[in-house]
Design a protein around this motif. Structure first.
Motif, PDB file in Angstrom:
ATOM      1  N   GLU A   1       4.919  10.039 -13.845  1.00  0.00           N
ATOM      2  CA  GLU A   1       5.018  10.188 -12.391  1.00  0.00           C
ATOM      3  C   GLU A   1       4.783   8.886 -11.641  1.00  0.00           C
ATOM      4  O   GLU A   1       4.608   8.879 -10.436  1.00  0.00           O
ATOM      5  N   LYS A   2       4.729   7.798 -12.388  1.00  0.00           N
ATOM      6  CA  LYS A   2       4.645   6.445 -11.839  1.00  0.00           C
ATOM      7  C   LYS A   2       3.416   6.213 -10.948  1.00  0.00           C
ATOM      8  O   LYS A   2       3.523   5.700  -9.834  1.00  0.00           O
ATOM      9  N   TYR A   3       2.251   6.603 -11.472  1.00  0.00           N
ATOM     10  CA  TYR A   3       0.999   6.299 -10.777  1.00  0.00           C
ATOM     11  C   TYR A   3       0.568   4.896 -11.164  1.00  0.00           C
ATOM     12  O   TYR A   3       0.698   4.491 -12.322  1.00  0.00           O
ATOM     13  N   ASP A   4       0.050   4.159 -10.194  1.00  0.00           N
ATOM     14  CA  ASP A   4      -0.436   2.812 -10.446  1.00  0.00           C
ATOM     15  C   ASP A   4      -1.899   2.827 -10.887  1.00  0.00           C
ATOM     16  O   ASP A   4      -2.346   1.929 -11.594  1.00  0.00           O
ATOM     17  N   LEU A   5      -2.617   3.853 -10.455  1.00  0.00           N
ATOM     18  CA  LEU A   5      -4.040   3.928 -10.743  1.00  0.00           C
ATOM     19  C   LEU A   5      -4.446   5.394 -10.803  1.00  0.00           C
ATOM     20  O   LEU A   5      -4.052   6.175  -9.947  1.00  0.00           O
ATOM     21  N   VAL A   6      -5.218   5.755 -11.823  1.00  0.00           N
ATOM     22  CA  VAL A   6      -5.783   7.096 -11.916  1.00  0.00           C
ATOM     23  C   VAL A   6      -7.285   6.925 -12.110  1.00  0.00           C
ATOM     24  O   VAL A   6      -7.726   6.232 -13.028  1.00  0.00           O
TER      25      VAL A   6
ATOM     26  N   ALA B   1       0.823  -1.208   0.000  1.00  0.00           N
ATOM     27  CA  ALA B   1       0.000   0.000   0.000  1.00  0.00           C
ATOM     28  C   ALA B   1       0.858   1.259   0.000  1.00  0.00           C
ATOM     29  O   ALA B   1       0.479   2.272  -0.576  1.00  0.00           O
ATOM     30  N   GLN B   2       2.033   1.214   0.623  1.00  0.00           N
ATOM     31  CA  GLN B   2       2.903   2.380   0.652  1.00  0.00           C
ATOM     32  C   GLN B   2       3.498   2.666  -0.720  1.00  0.00           C
ATOM     33  O   GLN B   2       3.762   3.800  -1.065  1.00  0.00           O
ATOM     34  N   ASP B   3       3.712   1.651  -1.539  1.00  0.00           N
ATOM     35  CA  ASP B   3       4.278   1.833  -2.872  1.00  0.00           C
ATOM     36  C   ASP B   3       3.213   2.086  -3.928  1.00  0.00           C
ATOM     37  O   ASP B   3       3.524   2.478  -5.042  1.00  0.00           O
ATOM     38  N   PHE B   4       1.998   1.870  -3.633  1.00  0.00           N
ATOM     39  CA  PHE B   4       0.891   1.986  -4.583  1.00  0.00           C
ATOM     40  C   PHE B   4       0.464   3.451  -4.677  1.00  0.00           C
ATOM     41  O   PHE B   4       0.061   4.047  -3.692  1.00  0.00           O
ATOM     42  N   ARG B   5       0.577   4.057  -5.865  1.00  0.00           N
ATOM     43  CA  ARG B   5       0.251   5.484  -6.040  1.00  0.00           C
ATOM     44  C   ARG B   5      -1.071   5.615  -6.784  1.00  0.00           C
ATOM     45  O   ARG B   5      -1.257   5.036  -7.848  1.00  0.00           O
ATOM     46  N   ILE B   6      -1.937   6.419  -6.212  1.00  0.00           N
ATOM     47  CA  ILE B   6      -3.249   6.672  -6.807  1.00  0.00           C
ATOM     48  C   ILE B   6      -3.351   8.149  -7.145  1.00  0.00           C
ATOM     49  O   ILE B   6      -2.955   9.010  -6.363  1.00  0.00           O
ATOM     50  N   GLY B   7      -3.908   8.425  -8.324  1.00  0.00           N
ATOM     51  CA  GLY B   7      -4.162   9.798  -8.731  1.00  0.00           C
ATOM     52  C   GLY B   7      -5.628   9.971  -9.079  1.00  0.00           C
ATOM     53  O   GLY B   7      -6.330   9.003  -9.364  1.00  0.00           O
TER      54      GLY B   7
ATOM     55  N   ASN C   1      -8.916  12.692  -1.370  1.00  0.00           N
ATOM     56  CA  ASN C   1      -8.007  13.548  -0.638  1.00  0.00           C
ATOM     57  C   ASN C   1      -7.293  14.433  -1.667  1.00  0.00           C
ATOM     58  O   ASN C   1      -6.766  13.926  -2.652  1.00  0.00           O
ATOM     59  N   PRO C   2      -7.266  15.742  -1.464  1.00  0.00           N
ATOM     60  CA  PRO C   2      -6.652  16.650  -2.444  1.00  0.00           C
ATOM     61  C   PRO C   2      -5.206  16.317  -2.810  1.00  0.00           C
ATOM     62  O   PRO C   2      -4.757  16.666  -3.888  1.00  0.00           O
ATOM     63  N   LYS C   3      -4.500  15.616  -1.945  1.00  0.00           N
ATOM     64  CA  LYS C   3      -3.105  15.286  -2.264  1.00  0.00           C
ATOM     65  C   LYS C   3      -3.012  14.301  -3.432  1.00  0.00           C
ATOM     66  O   LYS C   3      -1.958  14.176  -4.046  1.00  0.00           O
ATOM     67  N   HIS C   4      -4.113  13.630  -3.770  1.00  0.00           N
ATOM     68  CA  HIS C   4      -4.128  12.679  -4.881  1.00  0.00           C
ATOM     69  C   HIS C   4      -4.640  13.310  -6.182  1.00  0.00           C
ATOM     70  O   HIS C   4      -4.626  12.668  -7.222  1.00  0.00           O
TER      71      HIS C   4
END
Length: 172
Positions: A142-147, A27-33, A155-158
């Motif tokens: 930017e290496k997002y796993d999911l958009v 979960a820490q490596d998984f990036r969501i946008g 959350n605005p940070k995503h």
């Protein structure tokens, strides 16, 4: 649980802990946008250009339909004023004319709206296709796993909408 040896319970607890740690690390490596599609449709230069194009393309027809509505309204008001003093046959004849004018107005208004919606959907589809290509570029860069494009809460940070808009608006 008396028949279940403590040895198995200990192994189960260790396995569960290791599994929980693995999920946490993943979960820490998984990036969501998140991209706000409505904002893209409102703020992208391409979307604004499409809106201007549609306004130019349909302004003449819109004025024509509005003119028919104005004519119908004034004819109806005139009939209302004159109806009590008109002979029966003339009153019936003018009433039929008003009904026919109203039908024509409704038909033209419906056709106008259908044509406008069709063209609007065509233009927005082009904007959406271009936006999706840009979203994919930003996600890969930017290496997002999911958009995702729709969410109840984010959350605005995503939120990567600004990055997508910037790339879209700076592209040729």
């Amino acid at each position: 649980m008396k028949n279940f040896p403590r040895f198995y319970l200990r192994h189960f607890a260790v396995a569960a802990t290791v599994g929980l740690l693995a999920v946490t690390a993943f979960a820490q490596d998984f990036r969501i946008g998140f991209v706000n599609t409505e904002r893209v449709f409102r703020e992208a230069n391409m979307a604004k250009a499409a809106q201007t194009k549609l306004e130019q393309e349909f302004s003449r027809r819109e004025k024509e339909v509005q003119g028919l509505g104005t004519q119908l309204k004034s004819a109806s008001e005139k009939f209302e004023r004159e109806a009590p003093t008109l002979p029966e046959s003339q009153r019936v004849s003018r009433q039929r004319q008003l009904v026919e004018q109203d039908r024509e107005f409704q038909r033209k208004q419906r056709e106008f709206q259908e044509d406008l919606n069709l063209r609007k959907n065509e233009e927005l589809q082009q904007v959406l296709e271009r936006a999706n290509r840009v979203i994919k570029q930003v996600a890969e860069a930017e290496k997002y796993d999911l958009v995702i494009q729709e969410a109840v809460y984010i959350n605005p940070k995503h939120d990567i909408t600004d990055k997508v808009l910037s790339t879209l608006n700076n592209a040729k």
